[in-house]
Design a protein around this motif. Structure first.
Motif, PDB file in Angstrom:
ATOM      1  N   HIS A  56       1.515   0.974  -9.872  1.00 46.40           N
ATOM      2  CA  HIS A  56       1.114   0.579  -8.727  1.00 46.40           C
ATOM      3  C   HIS A  56       1.903   1.378  -7.511  1.00 46.40           C
ATOM      4  O   HIS A  56       1.010   1.815  -6.409  1.00 46.40           O
ATOM      5  CB  HIS A  56       1.552  -1.016  -8.191  1.00 46.40           C
ATOM      6  N   LEU A  57       3.084   1.703  -7.659  1.00 44.13           N
ATOM      7  CA  LEU A  57       3.732   2.452  -6.467  1.00 44.13           C
ATOM      8  C   LEU A  57       3.087   3.805  -6.535  1.00 44.13           C
ATOM      9  O   LEU A  57       2.794   4.538  -5.493  1.00 44.13           O
ATOM     10  CB  LEU A  57       5.278   2.608  -6.713  1.00 44.13           C
ATOM     11  N   ILE A  58       2.909   4.419  -7.778  1.00 44.10           N
ATOM     12  CA  ILE A  58       2.248   5.716  -7.719  1.00 44.10           C
ATOM     13  C   ILE A  58       0.923   5.761  -7.259  1.00 44.10           C
ATOM     14  O   ILE A  58       0.641   6.561  -6.467  1.00 44.10           O
ATOM     15  CB  ILE A  58       2.195   6.347  -9.349  1.00 44.10           C
ATOM     16  N   GLU A  59       0.087   4.820  -7.569  1.00 44.61           N
ATOM     17  CA  GLU A  59      -1.369   4.732  -6.936  1.00 44.61           C
ATOM     18  C   GLU A  59      -1.194   4.694  -5.475  1.00 44.61           C
ATOM     19  O   GLU A  59      -2.147   5.241  -4.601  1.00 44.61           O
ATOM     20  CB  GLU A  59      -2.103   3.651  -7.430  1.00 44.61           C
ATOM     21  N   ALA A  60      -0.213   3.751  -4.983  1.00 47.74           N
ATOM     22  CA  ALA A  60      -0.217   3.547  -3.546  1.00 47.74           C
ATOM     23  C   ALA A  60       0.513   5.095  -2.842  1.00 47.74           C
ATOM     24  O   ALA A  60      -0.071   5.298  -1.524  1.00 47.74           O
ATOM     25  CB  ALA A  60       0.561   2.437  -3.139  1.00 47.74           C
ATOM     26  N   GLY A  61       1.127   5.395  -3.367  1.00 45.07           N
ATOM     27  CA  GLY A  61       2.215   6.641  -2.546  1.00 45.07           C
ATOM     28  C   GLY A  61       1.531   7.904  -2.764  1.00 45.07           C
ATOM     29  O   GLY A  61       1.807   8.834  -1.849  1.00 45.07           O
ATOM     30  N   TYR A 104      -8.784   2.467  -9.212  1.00 46.94           N
ATOM     31  CA  TYR A 104      -7.661   2.103  -8.513  1.00 46.94           C
ATOM     32  C   TYR A 104      -7.322   3.052  -7.496  1.00 46.94           C
ATOM     33  O   TYR A 104      -6.647   2.632  -6.405  1.00 46.94           O
ATOM     34  CB  TYR A 104      -6.349   1.906  -9.534  1.00 46.94           C
ATOM     35  N   SER A 105      -7.267   4.237  -7.825  1.00 43.43           N
ATOM     36  CA  SER A 105      -6.665   5.265  -6.787  1.00 43.43           C
ATOM     37  C   SER A 105      -7.546   5.325  -5.601  1.00 43.43           C
ATOM     38  O   SER A 105      -7.078   5.188  -4.387  1.00 43.43           O
ATOM     39  CB  SER A 105      -7.048   6.737  -7.354  1.00 43.43           C
ATOM     40  N   MET A 106      -9.041   5.094  -5.714  1.00 41.77           N
ATOM     41  CA  MET A 106      -9.830   5.091  -4.418  1.00 41.77           C
ATOM     42  C   MET A 106      -9.575   3.894  -3.711  1.00 41.77           C
ATOM     43  O   MET A 106      -9.561   3.925  -2.459  1.00 41.77           O
ATOM     44  CB  MET A 106     -11.343   5.127  -4.846  1.00 41.77           C
ATOM     45  N   ALA A 107      -9.193   2.857  -4.164  1.00 42.35           N
ATOM     46  CA  ALA A 107      -8.911   1.364  -3.568  1.00 42.35           C
ATOM     47  C   ALA A 107      -7.501   1.773  -2.805  1.00 42.35           C
ATOM     48  O   ALA A 107      -7.628   1.057  -1.696  1.00 42.35           O
ATOM     49  CB  ALA A 107      -8.975   0.408  -4.559  1.00 42.35           C
ATOM     50  N   TYR A 108      -6.992   2.325  -3.359  1.00 44.70           N
ATOM     51  CA  TYR A 108      -5.577   2.624  -2.585  1.00 44.70           C
ATOM     52  C   TYR A 108      -5.520   4.124  -1.775  1.00 44.70           C
ATOM     53  O   TYR A 108      -4.357   4.306  -1.328  1.00 44.70           O
ATOM     54  CB  TYR A 108      -4.260   2.901  -3.756  1.00 44.70           C
ATOM     55  N   GLY A 109      -6.691   4.560  -1.630  1.00 45.57           N
ATOM     56  CA  GLY A 109      -6.602   5.723  -0.743  1.00 45.57           C
ATOM     57  C   GLY A 109      -6.246   7.120  -1.143  1.00 45.57           C
ATOM     58  O   GLY A 109      -5.841   7.812  -0.449  1.00 45.57           O
ATOM     59  N   THR A 110      -6.243   7.130  -2.627  1.00 44.20           N
ATOM     60  CA  THR A 110      -5.728   8.199  -3.214  1.00 44.20           C
ATOM     61  C   THR A 110      -6.755   8.813  -3.845  1.00 44.20           C
ATOM     62  O   THR A 110      -7.712   8.237  -4.680  1.00 44.20           O
ATOM     63  CB  THR A 110      -4.597   7.688  -4.375  1.00 44.20           C
ATOM     64  N   ALA A 164     -13.577   6.426   0.173  1.00 46.24           N
ATOM     65  CA  ALA A 164     -12.954   6.062  -1.173  1.00 46.24           C
ATOM     66  C   ALA A 164     -12.507   4.429  -0.834  1.00 46.24           C
ATOM     67  O   ALA A 164     -12.727   3.587  -1.859  1.00 46.24           O
ATOM     68  CB  ALA A 164     -11.933   6.864  -1.494  1.00 46.24           C
ATOM     69  N   MET A 165     -11.940   4.151   0.082  1.00 50.40           N
ATOM     70  CA  MET A 165     -11.303   2.930   0.348  1.00 50.40           C
ATOM     71  C   MET A 165     -12.568   1.906   0.700  1.00 50.40           C
ATOM     72  O   MET A 165     -12.337   0.564   0.400  1.00 50.40           O
ATOM     73  CB  MET A 165     -10.250   2.670   1.420  1.00 50.40           C
ATOM     74  N   LYS A 166     -13.392   2.260   1.168  1.00 47.74           N
ATOM     75  CA  LYS A 166     -14.629   1.449   1.477  1.00 47.74           C
ATOM     76  C   LYS A 166     -15.339   0.923   0.299  1.00 47.74           C
ATOM     77  O   LYS A 166     -16.172  -0.002   0.284  1.00 47.74           O
ATOM     78  CB  LYS A 166     -15.667   2.042   2.576  1.00 47.74           C
ATOM     79  N   ARG A 167     -15.326   1.662  -0.785  1.00 48.45           N
ATOM     80  CA  ARG A 167     -16.275   1.680  -1.977  1.00 48.45           C
ATOM     81  C   ARG A 167     -16.145   0.270  -2.535  1.00 48.45           C
ATOM     82  O   ARG A 167     -15.115  -0.250  -2.775  1.00 48.45           O
ATOM     83  CB  ARG A 167     -15.670   2.725  -3.146  1.00 48.45           C
TER      84      ARG A 167
END
Ligand code: ADP
Length: 491
Positions: free
Chosen positions: A352-357, A376-382, A444-447
């Motif tokens: 989770h930290l990796i996806e977020a950071g 998960y990445s897109m949801a976390y803006g990655t 990505a985050m809007k998807r």
């Protein structure tokens, strides 16, 4: 099913789908083995009578029942000899006997409790004999009207065994037919599911097409081609109870589209966690995966020195698997302190930290039935960097600046050079056009990644399967047009 037991994406899918089906109001029951890693809890209730499992020779098992938060029912099949160890799949062992038992237990559970479902949804080769029972031993009983849906999460693993497995399963030998469940002279449980299920699904529309080709069919492309009219691909969603940056309790700070300040805090925490130079201006590229050939991270290992030499970036790896690859990444972390971080193992919180950071997420998969981490990445803006295969193609939209489109960076060829160039492209955009990165992130985050859409499609597939089953049996004869599925667009 997560969190009971998890090896890969299948566990996430079953959990999410269970919740959604219960939410729709269906009487949903999940049957899975009680693995050694699962300990009885106060909410578990042991069914009074042992379950008689009619394999040959017959055996008994204990069945635990427990209410799932969603209102569904979880059923855990306890048989220490078969499932007592911690692992879901026992390495270097024939696992087919273990799962034949599971398949038969599904049928016997229905008989013993008098609960006869409209649809049995089976996942991967481990459940491939359930549709076979429905079409053979069950044709004269109350289960014969039950339709089956067989979902393929991964074609590579097929559950192969000698023909003697049919005897153990209590199934007739005439099923040992290449136009059925036999493949290269062996019983193939994946093929059994493909051949006998009322409907077949794959976990992305693109994978449904790919598996019909020799390159992705793992020898079963013709079997799938023969079932083309009964097959559909449905892209997995994201379980937003677990993967939502605005509410994720495992993160040092939460964030959302409107306020990304928390993401910067997560990036700093990630850099600190891996002893990387703490600097917001350096892009962090991450990968989380089982380190096997499927995931293509050997391509990343191959170009790692070149990337470190040519680009000002940081790389973080979380995974385990092939010892040579584990060692390659560990060595890289030692060679490039402050720039490459590596954790060999399985660590959900860290993922989770990796996806977020992280800023970018690398998935150079050779094949990828759906893939969850890019979502998960897109949801976390990655921003994901993916090879155009399977669900990666369906879920990640290519960056096209002139059209103001895209949620990530894609490449076609499974080669180290293609991966190198795509990372280089993303790195150039990071340093030269930060406003473009911001826009990519927004898109990505809007998807819409929620399960609601996919779950409704599964519900349609259940209705489609019931309709086909009842018509096939001559029970539904009216002039109503057969149930058809709406076209499934990519997202
Ligand atoms: P697959 O099912 O082929 O492994 P998916 O991308 O569909 O690939 O799902 C993988 C899941 O397992 C994701 O939820 C991912 O975050 C998780 N995962 C994989 N490796 C690790 C690891 N080493 N630590 C934590 N989570 C992991």
């Amino acid at each position: 099913m997560t969190p009971r037991a998890k090896v890969g994406g299948l566990a996430d899918v079953v959990a999410a789908l269970t919740k959604e089906m219960a939410r729709f109001g269906h009487d949903t029951r999940i049957l899975m083995p009680k693995y050694g890693s699962m300990q009885p809890e106060p909410t578990w209730e042991s069914l009074s009578a042992p379950l008689d499992v009619h394999i040959s020779p017959p055996e008994q098992a204990r069945l635990w029942q427990c209410p799932h938060d969603s209102g569904a029912t979880e059923l855990f099949l306890e048989h220490d000899e078969l499932y007592g160890l911690q692992e879901v799949y026992l390495p270097n062992r024939d696992n087919t006997n273990r799962f034949v038992f599971l398949c038969r237990a599904v049928i016997d559970y229905c008989h013993q409790t008098g609960w006869f479902p409209d649809v049995i949804h089976c996942h991967d080769w481990m459940s491939g004999l359930v549709p076979v029972y429905l079409n053979t031993t069950e044709v004269d009983g109350p289960l014969h009207v039950a339709a089956s849906v067989f979902t393929i999460h991964n074609m590579q693993h097929q559950g192969e065994a000698s023909p003697g497995l049919l005897t153990t399963a209590g199934l007739p030998q005439h099923l040992m037919n290449p136009d059925g469940i036999a493949h290269n002279g062996r019983v193939n449980m994946l093929k059994a599911g493909i051949y006998h299920a009322t409907k077949v699904t794959t976990v992305s529309p693109n994978y449904a097409r790919e598996v019909q080709t020799p390159a992705y069919g793992w020898g079963l492309n013709e079997a799938l081609h023969n079932r083309e009219k009964d097959t559909i691909g449905i892209l997995n969603g994201v379980d937003t109870d677990e993967w939502n940056p605005a509410t994720d309790p495992t993160l040092p700070a939460n964030f959302s589209l409107d306020d990304l300040s928390g993401k910067a805090i997560c990036k700093q925490a990630l850099q600190e966690r891996f002893d990387l130079e703490v600097d917001a201006s350096i892009p962090v590229y991450a990968a989380i995966a089982r380190l096997y050939s499927q995931k293509g991270l050997d391509l990343l290992a191959e170009i790692l020195d070149g990337l470190m030499h040519d680009m000002k970036i940081q790389i973080v790896i979380l995974g385990s698997g092939d010892p040579a690859l584990e060692e390659a990444f560990q060595n890289a972390a030692e060679r490039y302190p402050g720039r490459v971080g590596c954790f060999i193992g399985y660590d959900s919180k860290l993922s989770h930290l990796i996806e977020a950071g992280a800023d970018f997420f690398i998935m150079p998969s050779r094949f990828e039935p759906c893939g969850l981490n890019q979502m998960y990445s897109m949801a976390y803006g990655t921003l994901p960097i993916v090879r155009e295969t399977g669900g990666l193609l369906d879920s990640v939209q290519q960056y096209q600046p002139l059209k103001e489109e895209g949620t990530g960076f894609r490449f076609a060829e499974a080669s180290a050079a293609a991966l190198y160039h795509t990372i280089g492209w993303s790195c150039a955009v990071w340093y030269d056009q930060p406003e473009e990165i911001a826009k990519l992130r927004q898109r990505a985050m809007k998807r819409d990644a929620s399960w609601a859409h996919s779950a409704r499609l599964y519900q349609d597939v259940y209705l489609w399967a019931i309709d086909t089953r009842l018509r096939g049996l001559g029970i539904l004869k009216d002039s109503r047009t057969p149930f058809t599925l709406p076209a499934v667009p990519s997202r």
